[in-house]
Design an enzyme around this catalytic site. Structure first.
Site, mmCIF file in Angstrom:
data_model
loop_
_atom_site.group_PDB
_atom_site.id
_atom_site.type_symbol
_atom_site.label_atom_id
_atom_site.label_comp_id
_atom_site.label_asym_id
_atom_site.label_seq_id
_atom_site.Cartn_x
_atom_site.Cartn_y
_atom_site.Cartn_z
ATOM 1 N N GLY A 88 0.861 -1.176 0.000
ATOM 2 C CA GLY A 88 0.000 0.000 0.000
ATOM 3 C C GLY A 88 0.892 1.218 0.000
ATOM 4 N N SER A 121 5.603 -5.564 -1.388
ATOM 5 C CA SER A 121 5.561 -4.173 -1.829
ATOM 6 C C SER A 121 6.024 -3.246 -0.712
ATOM 7 C CB SER A 121 4.149 -3.837 -2.318
ATOM 8 O OG SER A 121 4.085 -2.572 -2.887
ATOM 9 N N ALA A 122 5.140 -2.435 -0.141
ATOM 10 C CA ALA A 122 5.530 -1.538 0.949
ATOM 11 C C ALA A 122 6.067 -2.323 2.145
ATOM 12 C CB ALA A 122 4.342 -0.675 1.383
ATOM 13 N N HIS A 158 8.225 -3.280 -7.288
ATOM 14 C CA HIS A 158 7.500 -2.950 -8.527
ATOM 15 C C HIS A 158 8.414 -2.273 -9.546
ATOM 16 C CE1 HIS A 158 3.490 -3.612 -6.620
ATOM 17 N NE2 HIS A 158 4.021 -3.021 -5.567
ATOM 18 N N GLU A 193 7.863 -6.936 -10.612
ATOM 19 C CA GLU A 193 6.725 -7.706 -10.126
ATOM 20 C C GLU A 193 6.887 -9.158 -10.559
ATOM 21 O OE1 GLU A 193 3.231 -5.778 -11.581
ATOM 22 O OE2 GLU A 193 3.350 -4.148 -10.123
#
Length: 244
Positions: A88, A121-122, A158, A193
């Site tokens: 996020g 991700s985050a 990403h 990704e």
């Protein structure tokens, strides 16, 4: 004691169900654990996000508990066996981790081999010393950029390769990482990704269905393919705000 980390560039890959590309490595990482503590702080709707993760992990028979449901989040971290920090907005995530006083306790338990850490991700960004190589807009202001520091180098989740046919006039992802390296002497792994990093004790391997680009100061980026041993990166000495 063993540091057990699984750092996913993303939970989703185009054309596949969420986490589908990584279910086998997630199963290996869990090592038989059937309960997982999930940190949904990077998105606004904690309940919905936690339910999504429960659905993602349903094929593995894993029960997911959202940390936001605990009266004392720090207390549940102290007894958890597996922690998953979702993606996020990295700034929102780090601010919440700071407000709940979770940075030190997670770091201590992971380094002691008591807690397995999975990020996406985050959440992968949070495993680095700093969030400085995030892609995100600073929608909130954390008290510092310091993150968990479970690895001594930086990751850009990403990661997107420059498109030679694009008419976009702004910086590419590679440009921004090179700007980071003008001010800091820390390797940056640009993870596309569909790839992940798996750490077990002093071993660090890149896996997945795509690759990564490794950026270091005053050097050409290196292409990193799945299966590459990156254990040497764990010996990195990070220098921030350092031109040298």
């Amino acid at each position: 004691m063993q540091n057990e980390l699984l750092l996913l560039s993303s939970s989703a890959v185009f054309g596949m169900k969420p986490l589908e590309y990584a279910l086998d490595v997630v199963k290996e990482f869990l090592n038989g654990e059937s309960n997982l503590l999930f940190v949904p702080y990077a998105l606004a709707n904690y309940d919905s996000y936690t339910m999504r993760v429960q659905n993602m992990l349903a094929p593995l028979g894993v029960a997911v508990e959202g940390i936001h449901t605990a009266v004392n989040p720090r207390q549940v971290v102290e007894t958890a066996r597996v922690l998953f920090v979702g993606g996020g907005n990295s700034f929102r995530l780090l601010k919440a981790l700071q407000e709940h006083d979770l940075l030190a306790i997670v770091r201590e338990r992971v380094e002691a081999g008591e807690l397995r850490y999975m990020g996406s991700s985050a959440g992968t960004n949070m495993a680095c010393p700093s969030l400085r190589t995030t892609n995100d807009m600073p929608i909130v202001q954390p008290s510092s950029f310091g993150a968990f520091g479970l690895i001594p180098f930086q990751i850009n989740p990403h990661y997107l390769d420059p498109d030679p046919h694009s008419h976009h006039q702004g910086e590419t992802r590679a440009d921004r990482i090179e700007q980071f390296l003008e001010e800091n002497d820390v390797p940056v792994l640009g993870m596309r990704e569909g790839c992940w990093l798996r750490r077990s004790a002093s071993a660090l391997i890149l896996g997945g269905i795509t690759g990564a680009r490794l950026f270091t100061r005053n050097a050409e980026p290196q292409e990193i393919t799945p299966g590459t041993d990156l254990s040497w990166l764990l010996e990195t000495r990070a220098r921030f705000d350092w031109r040298g």
